[in-house]
Motif scaffolding. Sequence first.
Motif, PDB file in Angstrom:
ATOM      1  N   ALA A 284       0.842  -1.195   0.000  1.00 40.15           N
ATOM      2  CA  ALA A 284       0.000   0.000   0.000  1.00 40.15           C
ATOM      3  C   ALA A 284       0.876   1.244   0.000  1.00 40.15           C
ATOM      4  N   ALA A 285       0.309   2.353  -0.423  1.00 39.19           N
ATOM      5  CA  ALA A 285       1.023   3.623  -0.393  1.00 39.19           C
ATOM      6  C   ALA A 285       1.481   3.913   1.031  1.00 39.19           C
ATOM      7  N   GLY A 286       2.681   4.464   1.147  1.00 41.43           N
ATOM      8  CA  GLY A 286       3.280   4.748   2.446  1.00 41.43           C
ATOM      9  C   GLY A 286       4.251   3.683   2.905  1.00 41.43           C
ATOM     10  N   ASP A 287       4.173   2.476   2.304  1.00 42.58           N
ATOM     11  CA  ASP A 287       5.108   1.408   2.639  1.00 42.58           C
ATOM     12  C   ASP A 287       6.428   1.631   1.909  1.00 42.58           C
ATOM     13  N   THR A 288       7.516   1.126   2.493  1.00 36.28           N
ATOM     14  CA  THR A 288       8.846   1.249   1.898  1.00 36.28           C
ATOM     15  C   THR A 288       9.332  -0.119   1.451  1.00 36.28           C
ATOM     16  N   VAL A 289       9.807  -0.188   0.211  1.00 32.78           N
ATOM     17  CA  VAL A 289      10.261  -1.438  -0.392  1.00 32.78           C
ATOM     18  C   VAL A 289      11.781  -1.526  -0.302  1.00 32.78           C
ATOM     19  N   TYR A 290      12.247  -2.679   0.168  1.00 34.26           N
ATOM     20  CA  TYR A 290      13.662  -3.047   0.139  1.00 34.26           C
ATOM     21  C   TYR A 290      13.796  -4.322  -0.696  1.00 34.26           C
ATOM     22  N   ALA A 291      15.037  -4.693  -1.052  1.00 31.55           N
ATOM     23  CA  ALA A 291      15.207  -5.870  -1.894  1.00 31.55           C
ATOM     24  C   ALA A 291      16.575  -6.504  -1.684  1.00 31.55           C
ATOM     25  N   TRP A 292      16.611  -7.808  -1.954  1.00 30.15           N
ATOM     26  CA  TRP A 292      17.875  -8.539  -2.005  1.00 30.15           C
ATOM     27  C   TRP A 292      17.789  -9.592  -3.106  1.00 30.15           C
ATOM     28  N   SER A 293      18.952 -10.062  -3.549  1.00 30.28           N
ATOM     29  CA  SER A 293      19.013 -11.056  -4.621  1.00 30.28           C
ATOM     30  C   SER A 293      19.919 -12.212  -4.229  1.00 30.28           C
ATOM     31  N   GLU A 294      19.634 -13.356  -4.831  1.00 28.93           N
ATOM     32  CA  GLU A 294      20.483 -14.540  -4.700  1.00 28.93           C
ATOM     33  C   GLU A 294      20.789 -15.069  -6.091  1.00 28.93           C
ATOM     34  N   VAL A 295      22.044 -15.436  -6.329  1.00 28.75           N
ATOM     35  CA  VAL A 295      22.431 -16.057  -7.593  1.00 28.75           C
ATOM     36  C   VAL A 295      22.093 -17.542  -7.500  1.00 28.75           C
ATOM     37  N   LEU A 296      21.080 -17.967  -8.274  1.00 32.94           N
ATOM     38  CA  LEU A 296      20.643 -19.364  -8.247  1.00 32.94           C
ATOM     39  C   LEU A 296      21.416 -20.243  -9.206  1.00 32.94           C
ATOM     40  N   ASP A 297      21.858 -19.652 -10.311  1.00 34.32           N
ATOM     41  CA  ASP A 297      22.556 -20.434 -11.333  1.00 34.32           C
ATOM     42  C   ASP A 297      23.241 -19.452 -12.270  1.00 34.32           C
ATOM     43  N   LYS A 298      24.147 -19.958 -13.075  1.00 38.53           N
ATOM     44  CA  LYS A 298      24.767 -19.145 -14.119  1.00 38.53           C
ATOM     45  C   LYS A 298      25.093 -20.052 -15.293  1.00 38.53           C
ATOM     46  N   SER A 299      25.092 -19.466 -16.487  1.00 40.66           N
ATOM     47  CA  SER A 299      25.271 -20.286 -17.675  1.00 40.66           C
ATOM     48  C   SER A 299      25.892 -19.477 -18.801  1.00 40.66           C
ATOM     49  N   ASP A 300      26.801 -20.111 -19.532  1.00 45.55           N
ATOM     50  CA  ASP A 300      27.207 -19.568 -20.825  1.00 45.55           C
ATOM     51  C   ASP A 300      26.048 -19.741 -21.802  1.00 45.55           C
ATOM     52  N   ILE A 301      26.060 -18.966 -22.861  1.00 42.82           N
ATOM     53  CA  ILE A 301      25.050 -19.066 -23.909  1.00 42.82           C
ATOM     54  C   ILE A 301      25.738 -19.502 -25.193  1.00 42.82           C
ATOM     55  N   GLU A 302      25.226 -20.572 -25.779  1.00 44.09           N
ATOM     56  CA  GLU A 302      25.860 -21.127 -26.974  1.00 44.09           C
ATOM     57  C   GLU A 302      26.002 -20.068 -28.056  1.00 44.09           C
ATOM     58  N   GLY A 303      27.208 -19.998 -28.623  1.00 45.87           N
ATOM     59  CA  GLY A 303      27.465 -19.087 -29.726  1.00 45.87           C
ATOM     60  C   GLY A 303      27.738 -17.663 -29.306  1.00 45.87           C
ATOM     61  N   ARG A 304      27.823 -17.423 -27.980  1.00 46.09           N
ATOM     62  CA  ARG A 304      28.055 -16.047 -27.529  1.00 46.09           C
ATOM     63  C   ARG A 304      29.195 -16.012 -26.511  1.00 46.09           C
ATOM     64  N   SER A 305      30.165 -15.160 -26.788  1.00 42.73           N
ATOM     65  CA  SER A 305      31.268 -14.942 -25.852  1.00 42.73           C
ATOM     66  C   SER A 305      31.172 -13.570 -25.198  1.00 42.73           C
ATOM     67  N   ASP A 306      30.145 -12.794 -25.592  1.00 44.69           N
ATOM     68  CA  ASP A 306      30.030 -11.425 -25.096  1.00 44.69           C
ATOM     69  C   ASP A 306      29.271 -11.345 -23.777  1.00 44.69           C
ATOM     70  N   VAL A 307      28.279 -12.220 -23.574  1.00 40.10           N
ATOM     71  CA  VAL A 307      27.445 -12.165 -22.374  1.00 40.10           C
ATOM     72  C   VAL A 307      27.229 -13.572 -21.828  1.00 40.10           C
ATOM     73  N   GLY A 308      26.913 -13.625 -20.544  1.00 39.61           N
ATOM     74  CA  GLY A 308      26.472 -14.848 -19.910  1.00 39.61           C
ATOM     75  C   GLY A 308      25.165 -14.589 -19.193  1.00 39.61           C
ATOM     76  N   ALA A 309      24.507 -15.672 -18.771  1.00 37.25           N
ATOM     77  CA  ALA A 309      23.202 -15.557 -18.121  1.00 37.25           C
ATOM     78  C   ALA A 309      23.314 -15.897 -16.638  1.00 37.25           C
ATOM     79  N   LEU A 310      22.814 -15.014 -15.809  1.00 37.99           N
ATOM     80  CA  LEU A 310      22.690 -15.261 -14.373  1.00 37.99           C
ATOM     81  C   LEU A 310      21.231 -15.530 -14.053  1.00 37.99           C
ATOM     82  N   ARG A 311      20.967 -16.628 -13.336  1.00 44.62           N
ATOM     83  CA  ARG A 311      19.627 -16.857 -12.819  1.00 44.62           C
ATOM     84  C   ARG A 311      19.557 -16.255 -11.415  1.00 44.62           C
ATOM     85  N   LEU A 312      18.675 -15.287 -11.255  1.00 39.96           N
ATOM     86  CA  LEU A 312      18.618 -14.493 -10.035  1.00 39.96           C
ATOM     87  C   LEU A 312      17.257 -14.640  -9.360  1.00 39.96           C
ATOM     88  N   ARG A 313      17.283 -14.753  -8.051  1.00 39.38           N
ATOM     89  CA  ARG A 313      16.073 -14.680  -7.240  1.00 39.38           C
ATOM     90  C   ARG A 313      16.041 -13.293  -6.611  1.00 39.38           C
TER      91      ARG A 313
END
Length: 350
Positions: A284-313
């Motif tokens: 509801a309005a007036g509430d304050t939002v905070y956040a945190w993340s966890e790295v669940l997994d990570k992966s290379d992507i076939e055919g790409r050396s420029d970026v990788g994929a992070l699975r984030l919670r």
Amino acid sequence: MSKTNRGNFFEDFEVGQVIRHATPRTVTSGDQALYTALYGSRFAVQSSDAFARSLGYAHAPVDDLLTFHIVFGKTVPDISLNAVANLGYAGGRFLAPVYPGDTISTVSEVIGKKENSNGRTGVVYVRSTGYTQNGTEVLDYVRWVMINKRVIANAPPEPVVPELPAALDPQSLGTAVPLLDAANWDNDLAGSDYRFDDYEIGEKIDHVDGMTVEEAEHQMATRLYQNTAKVHFNHHTEAHNRFGHRLVYGGHVISIARALSFNGLGNAFHIAGINAGRHVAPLAAGDTVYAWSEVLDKSDIEGRSDVGALRLRLVATKDRPCDDFPGIDHEGNYLPEVLLDFDYWALMPK
């Protein structure tokens, strides 16, 4: 017959039904500026034409979640006008970049429905797809919604519950990111020294900052997406709901948490896929939002050396800082301050 739309009820949906949603929406640079004003997102690719062009984009794409909200907003008058709650997401893929000047429209298919045991409501599963004016698919995802029945005495339908993936295969993620000229990725301008190889599976990140939600802001945001759900706007009716006030659109919480995640994940510039998402509690309005993340997994992507994929919670909380990573208690229940539990793939430069 009434010429006005009071929305569909649970009985009005049929598995296999295809709905073309009204009001195509041309995205402008003004929309992107307003989105930034509402959430303060600082990811460099979406903020700077010069930065984006140096990497290989035509120019800065709009924020991925702005695309998501516009595609979602088209569906509300047909899918969730009479919803009790939007329950979750799965199988979402961002398939192509959206630029200012593109026009987005949405089509949904009903892929499942099941009446609840109370006999008053049921859950409807839909796959929604967003397209540009050229027919290019930019996003598809599944969501499921609890919707009121029109007539409680109506017999329940045969339940159909679709099988949904627990997580997307990173090799199936869309091609919304062109092959990047990684040599031009400037850590200083991007705001973070940490790239793909600097993150470890199991690592948790407190995003530190908090953002208080204002009444006018969350209503302005929802209007920006042409989301007509009365639960977000109509205090005359919603003052009598079980919460006693309007509720903040769940996507508003996702965007706040994503913007906060910049502090610790500044190079996670693109949301490539939505594995799962749950709105755990209302805001509801007036509430304050905070956040945190966890790295669940990570992966290379076939055919790409420029970026990788992070699975984030990504976990968002209400009026509770996240230095102790609040989530689920010892009995397997969410803590009362938890608002959002969002599982997604993000791309990050190597």
